[in-house]
Design an enzyme around this catalytic site. Structure first.
Site, PDB file in Angstrom:
ATOM      1  N   GLU A 148      21.144 -27.771  98.111  1.00 33.94           N
ATOM      2  CA  GLU A 148      22.312 -28.673  97.966  1.00 33.94           C
ATOM      3  C   GLU A 148      23.371 -28.406  96.870  1.00 33.94           C
ATOM      4  O   GLU A 148      24.408 -28.478  97.289  1.00 33.94           O
ATOM      5  CB  GLU A 148      21.663 -30.221  97.582  1.00 33.94           C
ATOM      6  CG  GLU A 148      20.951 -30.880  98.825  1.00 33.94           C
ATOM      7  CD  GLU A 148      20.201 -32.161  98.296  1.00 33.94           C
ATOM      8  OE1 GLU A 148      20.756 -32.894  97.435  1.00 33.94           O
ATOM      9  OE2 GLU A 148      19.239 -32.550  99.009  1.00 33.94           O
ATOM     10  N   HIS A 168      25.834 -27.598 119.245  1.00 35.71           N
ATOM     11  CA  HIS A 168      26.003 -28.969 119.036  1.00 35.71           C
ATOM     12  C   HIS A 168      24.977 -29.683 118.160  1.00 35.71           C
ATOM     13  O   HIS A 168      24.759 -30.808 118.422  1.00 35.71           O
ATOM     14  CB  HIS A 168      26.548 -29.503 120.168  1.00 35.71           C
ATOM     15  CG  HIS A 168      27.568 -28.831 121.099  1.00 35.71           C
ATOM     16  ND1 HIS A 168      29.001 -29.209 121.005  1.00 35.71           N
ATOM     17  CD2 HIS A 168      27.312 -27.903 121.946  1.00 35.71           C
ATOM     18  CE1 HIS A 168      29.621 -28.424 121.648  1.00 35.71           C
ATOM     19  NE2 HIS A 168      28.774 -27.921 122.337  1.00 35.71           N
ATOM     20  N   SER A 216      12.423 -37.692  92.440  1.00 33.05           N
ATOM     21  CA  SER A 216      13.197 -38.828  92.260  1.00 33.05           C
ATOM     22  C   SER A 216      12.845 -39.604  90.996  1.00 33.05           C
ATOM     23  O   SER A 216      11.570 -39.702  90.749  1.00 33.05           O
ATOM     24  CB  SER A 216      13.348 -39.782  93.347  1.00 33.05           C
ATOM     25  OG  SER A 216      13.675 -41.410  93.066  1.00 33.05           O
ATOM     26  N   LYS A 235       9.384 -38.435  96.443  1.00 30.47           N
ATOM     27  CA  LYS A 235      10.409 -37.731  96.826  1.00 30.47           C
ATOM     28  C   LYS A 235      10.004 -36.376  96.256  1.00 30.47           C
ATOM     29  O   LYS A 235       9.759 -36.073  95.268  1.00 30.47           O
ATOM     30  CB  LYS A 235      11.592 -38.396  96.328  1.00 30.47           C
ATOM     31  CG  LYS A 235      11.993 -39.668  97.075  1.00 30.47           C
ATOM     32  CD  LYS A 235      12.593 -39.224  98.333  1.00 30.47           C
ATOM     33  CE  LYS A 235      14.192 -38.988  97.903  1.00 30.47           C
ATOM     34  NZ  LYS A 235      14.874 -38.723  99.163  1.00 30.47           N
ATOM     35  N   ASN A 263      49.766  -6.352  78.578  1.00 30.71           N
ATOM     36  CA  ASN A 263      49.950  -6.293  80.045  1.00 30.71           C
ATOM     37  C   ASN A 263      49.203  -5.403  80.835  1.00 30.71           C
ATOM     38  O   ASN A 263      48.507  -5.630  81.799  1.00 30.71           O
ATOM     39  CB  ASN A 263      51.448  -6.383  80.619  1.00 30.71           C
ATOM     40  CG  ASN A 263      52.441  -7.436  79.731  1.00 30.71           C
ATOM     41  OD1 ASN A 263      51.830  -8.206  79.156  1.00 30.71           O
ATOM     42  ND2 ASN A 263      53.713  -7.252  80.128  1.00 30.71           N
ATOM     43  N   LYS A 314      41.608 -15.865  84.513  1.00 33.68           N
ATOM     44  CA  LYS A 314      40.460 -15.655  83.920  1.00 33.68           C
ATOM     45  C   LYS A 314      39.272 -16.527  84.249  1.00 33.68           C
ATOM     46  O   LYS A 314      38.203 -16.102  84.761  1.00 33.68           O
ATOM     47  CB  LYS A 314      40.602 -15.323  82.356  1.00 33.68           C
ATOM     48  CG  LYS A 314      41.638 -14.427  82.064  1.00 33.68           C
ATOM     49  CD  LYS A 314      41.250 -12.958  81.796  1.00 33.68           C
ATOM     50  CE  LYS A 314      42.410 -12.119  81.582  1.00 33.68           C
ATOM     51  NZ  LYS A 314      43.601 -12.655  82.337  1.00 33.68           N
TER      52      LYS A 314
HETATM   53  N1  ARG Z   1      45.697 -13.237  77.392  1.00 39.10           N
HETATM   54  C1  ARG Z   1      46.829 -12.426  78.265  1.00 39.10           C
HETATM   55  C2  ARG Z   1      46.209 -12.699  79.772  1.00 39.10           C
HETATM   56  O1  ARG Z   1      44.848 -12.882  79.682  1.00 39.10           O
HETATM   57  C3  ARG Z   1      46.909 -11.072  77.952  1.00 39.10           C
HETATM   58  C4  ARG Z   1      48.329 -10.695  78.408  1.00 39.10           C
HETATM   59  C5  ARG Z   1      49.279 -11.429  77.297  1.00 39.10           C
HETATM   60  N2  ARG Z   1      50.484 -10.307  77.527  1.00 39.10           N
HETATM   61  C6  ARG Z   1      51.699 -11.169  77.108  1.00 39.10           C
HETATM   62  N3  ARG Z   1      52.685 -10.408  77.337  1.00 39.10           N
HETATM   63  N4  ARG Z   1      51.794 -12.125  76.383  1.00 39.10           N
HETATM   64  O2  ARG Z   1      46.860 -12.500  80.523  1.00 39.10           O
END
Ligand code: ARG
Length: 462
Positions: free
Chosen positions: A290, A156, A277, A283, A110, A325
């Site tokens: 875009e 505008h 195109s 074109k 964590n 992520k």
């Molecule tokens: N792969 C997890 C994440 O991206 C890492 C942390 C995982 N921790 C756990 N207690 N399972 O957040």
């Protein structure tokens, strides 16, 4: 069962669930940060006497070798390893044996994932800041070249007042300058070390969080362990910066697309940024701007997905947070490439000055300047506004321009105008007279440019 956490389990995970659970397919890009974080952690553990110096040496050597092999692409990432943290630790134990089992002392995935993500983002923010500096330079460069060239200014999407191209570009610059300031402010909160928070509550072991933060180059330390592992505000904040920056790029892109159209014809976008195109041979479509406008939507989506992911989470870590992520990585990729590409697009875009000049003939762009002239000879603005409105109507009916009005026309328009001599009303004269702070007069735009250059020369990271 090969997971490092499998002690209390009686069976392994089904393949479908493993795939659902794993982050290794995308979080493997964090490996340099994961290894750097582990080296700092074990260095601290040795200094604190939690592991021996010899154990720390072996672990560091093992980690450095793994890094080299990962750099060379020699290590295949495996879905069973779940995430990059497990993959590195498992590989270490495979290589150096039981001593590797000491690395995870006084640490949890964590705080590990939080520190890795923060280190990754710090590097990316520095790079993005540099890219914004280059974009800023490109915008200011165009402004400088075009400080005396006039174009219609719009409100505008209707002709409003003449401005200079340099002035219009300096308006873009202000948006980018604010983005840069926002990014720097966001950096302050990313630059905070969560390592040592452990699972959520700190540890009984005598760790030194100051030391690891210092080794990893963090400016600050997360003050509360539970917050340290639960905080993803820094990601939301970065994506929010990105959403706004992309909004700005998207607005520029939209103008470039419009200006490049046959209807406007103000600019010609270089071939590099266009495609043809498959059916219409003539074109040349502005695909790249875009797409930039289009990709802005996905960054908004990432902002919404991370906010929504967080909003119902009880403290502290919940697996939902793994969903940060892909949103973060895709945002980084999108915003970086968009800034870089827009810089090149600006540099390679040319102006069709004759076409722009032909547009200046339409729309009575000088009407406000004329009203202000009447104010300068003592007519109240509301009256001046009404009189010029009448002059515009007269001109429209007689198919002439305001600057063509003769004294005899003026008295026909309104008796209050008899005896009035009009000032020079050509666009250049109008623009030159708008010298108020922040106005479009070339001398004023030059002041803005000098200030911008000073801002862009600063390097806030050293
Ligand atoms: N792969 C997890 C994440 O991206 C890492 C942390 C995982 N921790 C756990 N207690 N399972 O957040």
């Amino acid at each position: 069962m090969s997971n490092l956490w499998s002690g209390r389990f009686s069976k392994g995970m089904d393949r479908l669930l493993q795939e659902y659970n794993a982050s290794i397919p995308f979080d493997h890009i964090l490996y340099p940060y994961d290894i750097k974080g582990s080296i700092a952690h074990v260095t601290m553990l040795a200094e604190q006497g939690i592991v021996t110096h010899e154990e720390s040496r072996q672990i560091i050597q093992g980690l450095e070798e793994i890094k080299e092999d990962m750099d060379k692409g020699k290590i295949e990432f495996n879905i069973e390893d779940e995430d990059i943290h497990m993959a590195v630790e498992k590989e270490l134990i495979k290589r150096i044996g039981d001593v590797g089992r000491k690395l995870h002392t006084a640490r949890s995935r964590n705080d590990q994932v939080a520190v890795d993500t923060r280190m990754f983002l710090k590097d990316e923010i520095r790079q993005i800041y540099g890219l914004l500096q280059e974009l800023g330079m490109a915008i200011v460069g165009k402004a400088k070249e075009n400080v005396d060239y006039i174009m219609p200014g719009f409100t505008h999407l209707q002709h409003a007042q003449p401005v200079t191209i340099g002035f219009h570009f300096m308006a873009y610059f202000q948006q980018i300058r604010r983005d840069m300031e926002r990014l720097l402010d966001c950096y302050k909160r990313v630059d905070c070390c969560p390592l040592g928070a452990c699972a959520l509550a700190g540890t009984t072991l005598p760790i030194d969080r100051q030391k690891t933060a210092e080794l990893l180059g963090f400016g600050d330390i997360c003050d509360n362990a539970m917050d340290a592992v639960s905080d993803r505000d820094f990601i939301v904040e970065f994506i929010s910066f990105s959403a706004l920056c992309m909004t700005h790029l998207s607005r520029f892109a939209e103008e470039f697309i419009l200006w490049n159209s046959q209807e406007f014809g103000f600019i010609s976008i270089d071939d590099d940024f266009c495609t043809g195109s498959s059916i219409m041979p003539q074109k040349k479509n502005p695909d790249i701007p875009e797409l930039m406008r289009g990709k802005t939507g996905r960054v908004f989506g990432h902002l919404m997905s991370t906010l929504t992911m967080l909003k119902g989470l009880p403290l502290a870590f919940n697996k939902d947070m793994q969903e940060d992520k892909e949103a973060l990585f895709d945002t980084v990729k999108t915003v970086k490439s968009s800034i870089e590409i827009f810089t090149a697009l600006i540099k390679k875009t040319s102006f069709n000055y004759n076409k722009i000049a032909s547009h200046l003939e339409k729309g009575f762009l000088n009407a406000t300047d004329l009203a202000e002239y009447l104010v300068s000879i003592g007519i109240p603005f509301r009256t001046a506004h009404e009189l010029v409105g009448k002059m515009v109507k007269y001109c429209e009916e007689s198919n002439i321009k305001l600057e063509d009005l003769e004294e005899s026309d003026l008295s026909k328009v309104d008796s209050r105008l008899s005896g009035v001599t009009l000032p020079p009303l050509d666009n250049l004269s109008c623009v030159k007279r708008r010298t108020s702070l922040g106005g479009t007069a070339p001398q004023e735009v030059k002041r803005q440019i000098d200030k911008a250059l000073k801002f862009l020369e600063q390097n806030p990271f050293c």
